[in-house]
Scaffold this motif. Sequence first.
Motif, PDB file in Angstrom:
ATOM      1  N   PRO A  91     -19.930 -57.357 -27.327  1.00 31.88           N
ATOM      2  CA  PRO A  91     -18.721 -56.905 -26.639  1.00 31.88           C
ATOM      3  C   PRO A  91     -17.556 -56.695 -27.607  1.00 31.88           C
ATOM      4  O   PRO A  91     -17.549 -57.212 -28.720  1.00 31.88           O
ATOM      5  N   ASN A  92     -16.562 -55.932 -27.159  1.00 32.14           N
ATOM      6  CA  ASN A  92     -15.334 -55.719 -27.927  1.00 32.14           C
ATOM      7  C   ASN A  92     -14.235 -56.678 -27.485  1.00 32.14           C
ATOM      8  O   ASN A  92     -13.240 -56.846 -28.182  1.00 32.14           O
ATOM      9  N   GLU A  93     -14.438 -57.257 -26.311  1.00 36.60           N
ATOM     10  CA  GLU A  93     -13.400 -58.082 -25.710  1.00 36.60           C
ATOM     11  C   GLU A  93     -14.030 -59.194 -24.887  1.00 36.60           C
ATOM     12  O   GLU A  93     -15.112 -59.026 -24.333  1.00 36.60           O
ATOM     13  N   LEU A  94     -13.337 -60.325 -24.821  1.00 33.45           N
ATOM     14  CA  LEU A  94     -13.761 -61.445 -23.985  1.00 33.45           C
ATOM     15  C   LEU A  94     -12.736 -61.636 -22.879  1.00 33.45           C
ATOM     16  O   LEU A  94     -11.536 -61.499 -23.104  1.00 33.45           O
ATOM     17  N   SER A  95     -13.211 -61.961 -21.698  1.00 28.57           N
ATOM     18  CA  SER A  95     -12.333 -62.354 -20.601  1.00 28.57           C
ATOM     19  C   SER A  95     -12.672 -63.804 -20.312  1.00 28.57           C
ATOM     20  O   SER A  95     -13.708 -64.111 -19.724  1.00 28.57           O
ATOM     21  N   ILE A  96     -11.803 -64.718 -20.773  1.00 32.39           N
ATOM     22  CA  ILE A  96     -12.058 -66.147 -20.644  1.00 32.39           C
ATOM     23  C   ILE A  96     -11.162 -66.699 -19.550  1.00 32.39           C
ATOM     24  O   ILE A  96      -9.939 -66.720 -19.691  1.00 32.39           O
ATOM     25  N   VAL A 135     -16.669 -55.663 -22.128  1.00 35.67           N
ATOM     26  CA  VAL A 135     -15.965 -56.915 -21.863  1.00 35.67           C
ATOM     27  C   VAL A 135     -16.974 -57.933 -21.355  1.00 35.67           C
ATOM     28  O   VAL A 135     -17.714 -57.667 -20.415  1.00 35.67           O
ATOM     29  N   LEU A 136     -16.978 -59.097 -21.977  1.00 32.04           N
ATOM     30  CA  LEU A 136     -17.864 -60.177 -21.573  1.00 32.04           C
ATOM     31  C   LEU A 136     -17.041 -61.198 -20.795  1.00 32.04           C
ATOM     32  O   LEU A 136     -16.027 -61.690 -21.295  1.00 32.04           O
ATOM     33  N   ASP A 137     -17.450 -61.504 -19.574  1.00 29.37           N
ATOM     34  CA  ASP A 137     -16.718 -62.421 -18.710  1.00 29.37           C
ATOM     35  C   ASP A 137     -17.229 -63.850 -18.912  1.00 29.37           C
ATOM     36  O   ASP A 137     -18.422 -64.108 -18.761  1.00 29.37           O
ATOM     37  N   ILE A 138     -16.309 -64.747 -19.261  1.00 29.87           N
ATOM     38  CA  ILE A 138     -16.666 -66.139 -19.523  1.00 29.87           C
ATOM     39  C   ILE A 138     -15.840 -67.054 -18.620  1.00 29.87           C
ATOM     40  O   ILE A 138     -14.620 -66.948 -18.578  1.00 29.87           O
ATOM     41  N   GLU A 139     -16.536 -67.942 -17.919  1.00 26.80           N
ATOM     42  CA  GLU A 139     -15.871 -69.008 -17.156  1.00 26.80           C
ATOM     43  C   GLU A 139     -16.086 -70.278 -17.969  1.00 26.80           C
ATOM     44  O   GLU A 139     -17.219 -70.646 -18.258  1.00 26.80           O
ATOM     45  N   TYR A 140     -15.006 -70.941 -18.309  1.00 22.88           N
ATOM     46  CA  TYR A 140     -15.093 -72.103 -19.194  1.00 22.88           C
ATOM     47  C   TYR A 140     -14.365 -73.276 -18.571  1.00 22.88           C
ATOM     48  O   TYR A 140     -13.248 -73.144 -18.083  1.00 22.88           O
ATOM     49  N   SER A 141     -15.022 -74.440 -18.608  1.00 22.76           N
ATOM     50  CA  SER A 141     -14.403 -75.679 -18.144  1.00 22.76           C
ATOM     51  C   SER A 141     -15.102 -76.851 -18.827  1.00 22.76           C
ATOM     52  O   SER A 141     -16.315 -77.020 -18.691  1.00 22.76           O
ATOM     53  N   GLY A 142     -14.332 -77.640 -19.562  1.00 21.92           N
ATOM     54  CA  GLY A 142     -14.890 -78.813 -20.243  1.00 21.92           C
ATOM     55  C   GLY A 142     -15.949 -78.422 -21.250  1.00 21.92           C
ATOM     56  O   GLY A 142     -15.706 -77.636 -22.150  1.00 21.92           O
ATOM     57  N   ASN A 143     -17.160 -78.952 -21.076  1.00 26.28           N
ATOM     58  CA  ASN A 143     -18.245 -78.634 -22.016  1.00 26.28           C
ATOM     59  C   ASN A 143     -19.244 -77.655 -21.409  1.00 26.28           C
ATOM     60  O   ASN A 143     -20.357 -77.530 -21.882  1.00 26.28           O
ATOM     61  N   GLN A 144     -18.832 -76.950 -20.342  1.00 27.80           N
ATOM     62  CA  GLN A 144     -19.711 -75.991 -19.689  1.00 27.80           C
ATOM     63  C   GLN A 144     -19.100 -74.596 -19.714  1.00 27.80           C
ATOM     64  O   GLN A 144     -17.902 -74.431 -19.544  1.00 27.80           O
ATOM     65  N   MET A 145     -19.962 -73.604 -19.914  1.00 27.28           N
ATOM     66  CA  MET A 145     -19.518 -72.220 -19.967  1.00 27.28           C
ATOM     67  C   MET A 145     -20.539 -71.368 -19.213  1.00 27.28           C
ATOM     68  O   MET A 145     -21.744 -71.572 -19.345  1.00 27.28           O
TER      69      MET A 145
END
Length: 143
Positions: A84-89, A118-128
């Motif tokens: 990807p060129n971009e991340l959506s965190i 665009v790569l969609d990332i959901e992040y919380s604590g030690n989980q993605m």
Amino acid sequence: MKRLLYIPFLLIFLLECKSTENDSATPQSLVSSIAGKWLMTETEVTVNGKKVWQTVNTLTPVYLIIRSDGVILDGDGKASCCGPNELSINGASYKIQPQSEVTYSLNCAAVNCVACPVLDIEYSGNQMIITYCIGGRVKYIKN
């Protein structure tokens, strides 16, 4: 009498308003927080019309490495041919700009890319959880 009815609604509204740890985070700080080595643990599959998480059943663990500049590498340290060129965190956009050399696999010259911009990332604590634009979601834990 009507005013007494408004008080419980006001209290419920105020209690529902809560902030999360990533509300004030900048995109750069979010990328820094997800930087590191991640182990794939589950993939989302559809069973009887419902989406459920299925444990990855491999003999060899699958790793993903995210550099602090947002570049995503496989477990061997090679970048995806069509990354990807971009991340959506967590909804915050971050344009990937490599700060050091990126190494690709030798077979990338033969690949015709239809990249996910665009790569969609959901992040919380030690989980993605990564959601790919071609469909599919994969869950990782920080290693």
